[in-house]
Motif scaffolding. Structure first.
Motif, PDB file in Angstrom:
ATOM      1  N   GLY A   1       2.893   0.707  -5.112  1.00  0.00           N
ATOM      2  CA  GLY A   1       1.766   0.389  -3.893  1.00  0.00           C
ATOM      3  C   GLY A   1       0.317   0.483  -4.392  1.00  0.00           C
ATOM      4  O   GLY A   1      -0.545   1.274  -3.984  1.00  0.00           O
ATOM      5  N   LEU A   2      -0.066  -0.283  -5.491  1.00  0.00           N
ATOM      6  CA  LEU A   2      -1.380  -0.180  -6.070  1.00  0.00           C
ATOM      7  C   LEU A   2      -2.424  -0.321  -5.163  1.00  0.00           C
ATOM      8  O   LEU A   2      -3.693   0.229  -5.419  1.00  0.00           O
ATOM      9  CB  LEU A   2      -1.521  -1.258  -7.190  1.00  0.00           C
ATOM     10  CG  LEU A   2      -1.026  -0.735  -8.717  1.00  0.00           C
ATOM     11  CD1 LEU A   2      -1.272  -1.745  -9.542  1.00  0.00           C
ATOM     12  CD2 LEU A   2      -1.762   0.385  -9.054  1.00  0.00           C
ATOM     13  N   THR A   3      -2.264  -1.216  -4.020  1.00  0.00           N
ATOM     14  CA  THR A   3      -3.310  -1.487  -2.954  1.00  0.00           C
ATOM     15  C   THR A   3      -3.867  -0.149  -2.369  1.00  0.00           C
ATOM     16  O   THR A   3      -4.828  -0.080  -2.186  1.00  0.00           O
ATOM     17  CB  THR A   3      -2.668  -2.157  -1.863  1.00  0.00           C
ATOM     18  OG1 THR A   3      -1.652  -1.822  -1.382  1.00  0.00           O
ATOM     19  CG2 THR A   3      -2.726  -3.844  -2.394  1.00  0.00           C
TER      20      THR A   3
ATOM     21  N   LYS B   1     -11.783  -5.878  -9.441  1.00  0.00           N
ATOM     22  CA  LYS B   1     -10.863  -5.618  -8.327  1.00  0.00           C
ATOM     23  C   LYS B   1     -11.693  -4.170  -7.700  1.00  0.00           C
ATOM     24  O   LYS B   1     -11.433  -3.819  -6.243  1.00  0.00           O
ATOM     25  CB  LYS B   1      -9.585  -5.557  -8.686  1.00  0.00           C
ATOM     26  CG  LYS B   1      -8.784  -5.024  -7.657  1.00  0.00           C
ATOM     27  CD  LYS B   1      -8.286  -6.059  -6.543  1.00  0.00           C
ATOM     28  CE  LYS B   1      -7.529  -7.075  -7.222  1.00  0.00           C
ATOM     29  NZ  LYS B   1      -6.007  -6.777  -7.502  1.00  0.00           N
TER      30      LYS B   1
ATOM     31  N   LYS C   1       6.237  -5.739   3.361  1.00  0.00           N
ATOM     32  CA  LYS C   1       4.868  -5.208   3.730  1.00  0.00           C
ATOM     33  C   LYS C   1       4.626  -5.145   5.240  1.00  0.00           C
ATOM     34  O   LYS C   1       3.581  -4.822   5.455  1.00  0.00           O
ATOM     35  CB  LYS C   1       3.854  -6.082   2.957  1.00  0.00           C
ATOM     36  CG  LYS C   1       4.164  -6.383   1.354  1.00  0.00           C
ATOM     37  CD  LYS C   1       3.642  -5.377   0.682  1.00  0.00           C
ATOM     38  CE  LYS C   1       4.055  -5.505  -0.915  1.00  0.00           C
ATOM     39  NZ  LYS C   1       3.671  -4.432  -1.739  1.00  0.00           N
TER      40      LYS C   1
ATOM     41  N   ILE D   1     -11.189  -9.360  -2.899  1.00  0.00           N
ATOM     42  CA  ILE D   1     -10.495  -8.319  -2.209  1.00  0.00           C
ATOM     43  C   ILE D   1     -10.968  -7.038  -2.510  1.00  0.00           C
ATOM     44  O   ILE D   1     -11.038  -6.079  -1.513  1.00  0.00           O
ATOM     45  CB  ILE D   1      -9.019  -8.453  -3.187  1.00  0.00           C
ATOM     46  CG1 ILE D   1      -8.235  -9.580  -3.033  1.00  0.00           C
ATOM     47  CG2 ILE D   1      -8.310  -6.800  -2.942  1.00  0.00           C
ATOM     48  CD1 ILE D   1      -6.866  -9.425  -3.308  1.00  0.00           C
TER      49      ILE D   1
ATOM     50  N   GLU E   1       8.554  -0.206  -0.970  1.00  0.00           N
ATOM     51  CA  GLU E   1       7.158  -0.371  -1.700  1.00  0.00           C
ATOM     52  C   GLU E   1       7.644  -0.063  -3.152  1.00  0.00           C
ATOM     53  O   GLU E   1       8.545   0.799  -3.268  1.00  0.00           O
ATOM     54  CB  GLU E   1       6.332   0.541  -1.328  1.00  0.00           C
ATOM     55  CG  GLU E   1       4.860   0.214  -1.727  1.00  0.00           C
ATOM     56  CD  GLU E   1       4.514  -1.215  -1.748  1.00  0.00           C
ATOM     57  OE1 GLU E   1       4.677  -1.857  -2.611  1.00  0.00           O
ATOM     58  OE2 GLU E   1       4.161  -1.577  -0.680  1.00  0.00           O
TER      59      GLU E   1
ATOM     60  N   GLU F   1      -6.298   1.472  -4.983  1.00  0.00           N
ATOM     61  CA  GLU F   1      -7.632   0.623  -4.753  1.00  0.00           C
ATOM     62  C   GLU F   1      -8.323   1.057  -3.591  1.00  0.00           C
ATOM     63  O   GLU F   1      -9.459   1.063  -3.728  1.00  0.00           O
ATOM     64  CB  GLU F   1      -6.981  -0.959  -4.676  1.00  0.00           C
ATOM     65  CG  GLU F   1      -6.383  -1.629  -5.994  1.00  0.00           C
ATOM     66  CD  GLU F   1      -5.849  -2.719  -5.643  1.00  0.00           C
ATOM     67  OE1 GLU F   1      -4.986  -3.086  -6.761  1.00  0.00           O
ATOM     68  OE2 GLU F   1      -5.819  -3.413  -4.699  1.00  0.00           O
TER      69      GLU F   1
ATOM     70  N   VAL G   1      -4.136  -5.499   2.508  1.00  0.00           N
ATOM     71  CA  VAL G   1      -4.115  -6.457   1.680  1.00  0.00           C
ATOM     72  C   VAL G   1      -2.641  -6.608   1.164  1.00  0.00           C
ATOM     73  O   VAL G   1      -2.412  -5.456   0.527  1.00  0.00           O
ATOM     74  CB  VAL G   1      -5.248  -5.948   0.585  1.00  0.00           C
ATOM     75  CG1 VAL G   1      -4.933  -6.871  -0.851  1.00  0.00           C
ATOM     76  CG2 VAL G   1      -6.679  -6.066   0.855  1.00  0.00           C
ATOM     77  N   SER G   2      -2.023  -7.538   0.947  1.00  0.00           N
ATOM     78  CA  SER G   2      -0.719  -7.589   0.564  1.00  0.00           C
ATOM     79  C   SER G   2      -0.018  -8.885   0.383  1.00  0.00           C
ATOM     80  O   SER G   2      -0.575  -9.757   1.263  1.00  0.00           O
ATOM     81  CB  SER G   2       0.232  -6.760   1.572  1.00  0.00           C
ATOM     82  OG  SER G   2       0.330  -5.540   1.213  1.00  0.00           O
ATOM     83  N   ARG G   3       0.720  -9.197  -0.308  1.00  0.00           N
ATOM     84  CA  ARG G   3       1.399 -10.333  -0.580  1.00  0.00           C
ATOM     85  C   ARG G   3       2.075 -10.665   0.824  1.00  0.00           C
ATOM     86  O   ARG G   3       2.675  -9.603   1.504  1.00  0.00           O
ATOM     87  CB  ARG G   3       2.518 -10.489  -1.617  1.00  0.00           C
ATOM     88  CG  ARG G   3       2.198 -10.482  -3.048  1.00  0.00           C
ATOM     89  CD  ARG G   3       3.325 -10.525  -3.807  1.00  0.00           C
ATOM     90  NE  ARG G   3       3.951  -9.149  -3.952  1.00  0.00           N
ATOM     91  CZ  ARG G   3       5.370  -8.952  -3.243  1.00  0.00           C
ATOM     92  NH1 ARG G   3       5.821  -9.981  -2.980  1.00  0.00           N
ATOM     93  NH2 ARG G   3       5.743  -7.680  -3.421  1.00  0.00           N
TER      94      ARG G   3
ATOM     95  N   PRO H   1      -4.811 -16.199  -6.423  1.00  0.00           N
ATOM     96  CA  PRO H   1      -4.586 -15.030  -7.178  1.00  0.00           C
ATOM     97  C   PRO H   1      -5.524 -14.289  -7.926  1.00  0.00           C
ATOM     98  O   PRO H   1      -5.694 -13.243  -8.297  1.00  0.00           O
ATOM     99  CB  PRO H   1      -3.304 -15.323  -8.146  1.00  0.00           C
ATOM    100  CG  PRO H   1      -3.302 -17.017  -8.012  1.00  0.00           C
ATOM    101  CD  PRO H   1      -3.753 -17.396  -6.779  1.00  0.00           C
TER     102      PRO H   1
ATOM    103  N   GLY I   1      -3.755 -11.940   2.047  1.00  0.00           N
ATOM    104  CA  GLY I   1      -2.581 -12.009   1.234  1.00  0.00           C
ATOM    105  C   GLY I   1      -2.626 -13.174   0.270  1.00  0.00           C
ATOM    106  O   GLY I   1      -4.023 -13.981   0.199  1.00  0.00           O
ATOM    107  N   GLY I   2      -1.854 -13.688  -0.493  1.00  0.00           N
ATOM    108  CA  GLY I   2      -1.893 -14.684  -1.437  1.00  0.00           C
ATOM    109  C   GLY I   2      -0.729 -15.158  -1.895  1.00  0.00           C
ATOM    110  O   GLY I   2       0.529 -14.355  -1.699  1.00  0.00           O
TER     111      GLY I   2
HETATM  112  N1  UDP Z   1      -3.208  -8.508  -4.272  1.00  0.00           N
HETATM  113  C1  UDP Z   1      -4.141  -9.735  -4.867  1.00  0.00           C
HETATM  114  N2  UDP Z   1      -3.885 -10.719  -3.872  1.00  0.00           N
HETATM  115  C2  UDP Z   1      -3.196 -10.698  -2.743  1.00  0.00           C
HETATM  116  C3  UDP Z   1      -2.649  -9.740  -2.414  1.00  0.00           C
HETATM  117  C4  UDP Z   1      -2.407  -8.642  -3.280  1.00  0.00           C
HETATM  118  O1  UDP Z   1      -4.769  -9.596  -5.870  1.00  0.00           O
HETATM  119  O2  UDP Z   1      -3.512 -11.567  -1.844  1.00  0.00           O
HETATM  120  C5  UDP Z   1      -3.093  -7.449  -5.341  1.00  0.00           C
HETATM  121  C6  UDP Z   1      -3.548  -6.305  -4.711  1.00  0.00           C
HETATM  122  O3  UDP Z   1      -5.014  -5.890  -4.771  1.00  0.00           O
HETATM  123  C7  UDP Z   1      -2.691  -5.073  -5.812  1.00  0.00           C
HETATM  124  C8  UDP Z   1      -1.658  -6.142  -6.153  1.00  0.00           C
HETATM  125  O4  UDP Z   1      -1.992  -7.355  -6.045  1.00  0.00           O
HETATM  126  O5  UDP Z   1      -3.641  -5.107  -6.903  1.00  0.00           O
HETATM  127  C9  UDP Z   1      -0.475  -5.846  -5.413  1.00  0.00           C
HETATM  128  O6  UDP Z   1       0.115  -4.477  -5.962  1.00  0.00           O
HETATM  129  P1  UDP Z   1       0.809  -3.549  -5.116  1.00  0.00           P
HETATM  130  O7  UDP Z   1       1.642  -2.417  -5.995  1.00  0.00           O
HETATM  131  O8  UDP Z   1       0.414  -2.962  -3.828  1.00  0.00           O
HETATM  132  O9  UDP Z   1       2.068  -4.604  -4.479  1.00  0.00           O
HETATM  133  P2  UDP Z   1       3.234  -5.632  -5.147  1.00  0.00           P
HETATM  134  O10 UDP Z   1       2.582  -7.065  -4.770  1.00  0.00           O
HETATM  135  O11 UDP Z   1       3.336  -5.406  -6.503  1.00  0.00           O
HETATM  136  O12 UDP Z   1       4.593  -5.319  -4.316  1.00  0.00           O
END
Ligand code: UDP
Length: 407
Positions: A312-314, A194, A229, A292, A309, A317, A222-224, A286, A253-254
Motif C-alpha cells: 500500500g505505497l499510496t 511523485k 481498493k 498524482i 492490500e 506517499e 489514489v488507486s488502480r 501511468p 486511478g489508471g
Molecule cells: N498509481 C499511479 N497511477 C494510478 C494509480 C496508482 O501512478 O492511477 C501509483 C500510486 O501512486 C502508487 C502505486 O501506483 O505509487 C500503487 O502502489 P500501491 O502499493 O499503493 O498499490 P498496488 O497498485 O501496487 O496494489
C-alpha cells in the motif's frame, strides 16, 4: 538525477554517513541485480534510483534484465496471479517453458559477480548457475506469497530453496523456508516527481486541468480501479460524510484501459458516482507522477479504503505529504499507520464516513496525524532506509558466519 547528498536535508547527515560507511565496507563488491523489466512497476522504479546511489557509495552495482518469449511472460503472469491466490494449474509443459527461458538467459547473461540479487519469480531459475560460479544469491520477493493457489508455490519452491537469502516485504507476506530470510519493507523516493515538493502554482495547474476547484475540502483516493481498493465503498462513505460536512471527492486511478477488469470497475465507479458534481473520477495515464503528487498535496484528507492490500505505497506517499490518511487495516497498511497517532485505520464504510467527518471538523487533530505520519515515513519508508537494508543484506552474505560485523 539526485545524488546522495541531496537526501541530507531530508534524512539528516547521520543517515547519509551510515550509508557511506556501509559503502566503504562493501567497496568494490560486485552486486548484479536481475529483474524482468527496465520500465514500469515498482521494482524497476526502485532499481532505477538504487543502482546509481549504490555505485556512488562504492558498491559495483549492475542491473540486467532477462528476456523471454510471449509464452514465457504469459506463464510468469499466471504464476504471479497464482502466487497471489488465483487458482491455476501448472503442467509439465509450463515447466518446460520456464526452464527453456532460464537456459536462454543463462547463456546470454554475464552472471559473474560477488552477489546476484534476483527480483521476483521470473528470473529466479537463474540460480542454477550458483554452483558453478560459487557466488552468493539473494531472492527478493516483492509479492505476497502467504496464501498461494495450490501448486503455485510448489512450482518455484525448489528453485527458491537454492538461494542463500530470501527477502520479503512484510512478515505476513513471507513463507517458511530452509534458508535465512529477512524482511525489508518497500520505500518511496522523496525526490521523485511523485513525491518531491511542488510549487503552489503546479498544484493549482493540475487541479484546473482535471476540473476540480479548491473552494471546499478535498477527499481523495489514489488507486488502480480494482475491487480490492473498494472505490465504490469510498463513494458511499463520502456521501454519508457529506450529509454533515460539505466536501468533494477525487477518485484517481489508471491503467483501466488495458485491464478488462479495471475497465469494468471504472464503469461501476462512474455509475455509482452518477452525475454527482462533487465526485470527480479521474482516469490518468501511468506516467502521471506530477499529477498524482499534486492531487495528493491538494487533498484535505486521503483515503485508502483497501479490503485487501500488498504494502500500500499510496499510504506512505500521502503521509509523506503530511496528509491525514484514513485507510483499511489490511496488508502492509498497519505498518504505516498507528491508529489515531499517525493516521486512522478503518474496517467499514460507516467507520470511514465517521472519520472523514471527524477529520474535516477537527483540523488540528488531522494536522497532527499528518505530521506524525510524515515522521514515521521519514524514519521507515524512504529510499535511504531501503538502500541501507539492502547493503546490510550484502554485508551479511559477505561475512556469513560472523555474528558481529565491525564497521
Ligand atoms: N498509481 C499511479 N497511477 C494510478 C494509480 C496508482 O501512478 O492511477 C501509483 C500510486 O501512486 C502508487 C502505486 O501506483 O505509487 C500503487 O502502489 P500501491 O502499493 O499503493 O498499490 P498496488 O497498485 O501496487 O496494489
Amino acid at each position: 538525477m539526485a545524488g546522495l547528498e541531496e537526501y541530507t536535508p531530508i534524512v539528516g547527515e547521520g543517515v547519509i554517513a551510515e550509508l557511506r560507511l556501509l559503502g566503504e565496507r562493501l567497496s568494490g563488491k560486485r552486486v548484479l541485480n536481475i529483474n524482468s523489466t527496465r520500465v514500469g512497476g515498482g521494482v524497476a522504479e526502485i532499481l532505477n534510483r538504487l543502482i546509481p546511489l549504490l555505485r556512488e557509495v562504492g558498491v559495483d552495482a549492475r542491473w540486467e534484465v532477462i528476456r523471454g518469449t510471449q509464452e514465457f511472460f504469459d506463464l510468469t503472469k499466471r504464476m504471479h496471479n497464482a502466487l497471489h491466490g488465483k487458482p491455476d494449474t501448472f503442467t509439465a509443459q509450463d515447466r518446460e517453458i520456464y526452464n527453456q527461458a532460464t537456459e536462454e538467459n543463462l547463456s546470454a547473461l554475464d552472471l559473474s559477480s560477488d552477489i546476484v540479487f534476483v527480483h521476483d519469480p521470473q528470473p529466479a531459475g537463474l540460480v542454477r548457475a550458483r554452483r558453478d560460479l560459487g557466488n552468493k544469491w539473494i531472492w527478493r520477493c516483492h509479492i505476497d506469497v502467504s496464501a498461494p493457489a495450490p501448486g503455485a508455490w510448489e512450482f518455484i519452491a525448489p528453485t527458491v530453496e537454492k538461494y542463500d537469502l530470501a527477502v520479503f516485504s512484510a512478515p505476513q507476506f513471507s513463507r517458511e523456508l530452509p534458508l535465512p530470510e529477512v524482511l525489508i519493507a518497500p520505500s518511496i523516493d522523496p525526490l521523485s516527481d511523485k513525491n518531491r515538493e511542488l510549487r503552489e502554482s503546479e498544484v493549482e495547474e493540475v487541479l484546473q486541468r482535471i476540473g476540480v476547484r479548491s473552494d471546499k475540502p478535498i477527499v481523495t483516493q489514489v488507486s488502480r480501479f480494482d475491487r480490492f481498493k473498494d472505490p465504490v465503498g469510498v463513494i458511499d462513505a463520502f456521501r454519508l460524510a457529506r450529509e454533515r460536512v460539505d466536501c468533494q471527492l477525487i477518485l484517481v486511478g489508471g491503467g483501466a484501459t488495458d485491464d478488462p477488469e479495471g475497465a469494468q470497475v471504472l464503469k461501476e465507479v462512474r455509475d455509482r458516482a452518477a452525475d454527482d458534481a462533487d465526485i470527480h473520477v479521474v482516469d490518468l495515464p501511468p506516467t502521471s507522477n506530477i499529477e498524482i503528487n499534486a492531487i495528493q498535496r491538494a487533498s484535505t484528507v486521503v483515503i485508502q479504503k483497501s479490503l485487501k492490500e500488498g504494502f500500500g505505497l499510496t499510504v506512505s506517499e500521502a503521509l509523506w505529504k503530511g496528509k491525514p490518511v484514513i485507510a483499511g487495516a489490511v496488508g502492509g497498511i498497519p505498518l504505516q499507520i498507528t491508529h489515531k497517532y499517525s493516521g486512522i485505520l478503518t474496517h467499514t464504510v460507516e467507520g470511514t464516513a465517521f472519520w472523514i467527518k471527524m477529520l474535516l471538523s477537527a483540523p488540528e487533530f488531522a494536522a497532527r496525524l499528518g505530521e506524525n505520519g510524515r515522521e514515521h515515513v521519514r524514519n521507515n519508508f524512504l529510499l535511504t532506509r531501503h538502500m541501507r537494508d539492502y547493503m546490510l543484506g550484502f554485508l551479511y552474505l559477505d561475512t556469513a558466519g560472523d555474528s558481529v560485523v565491525e564497521l
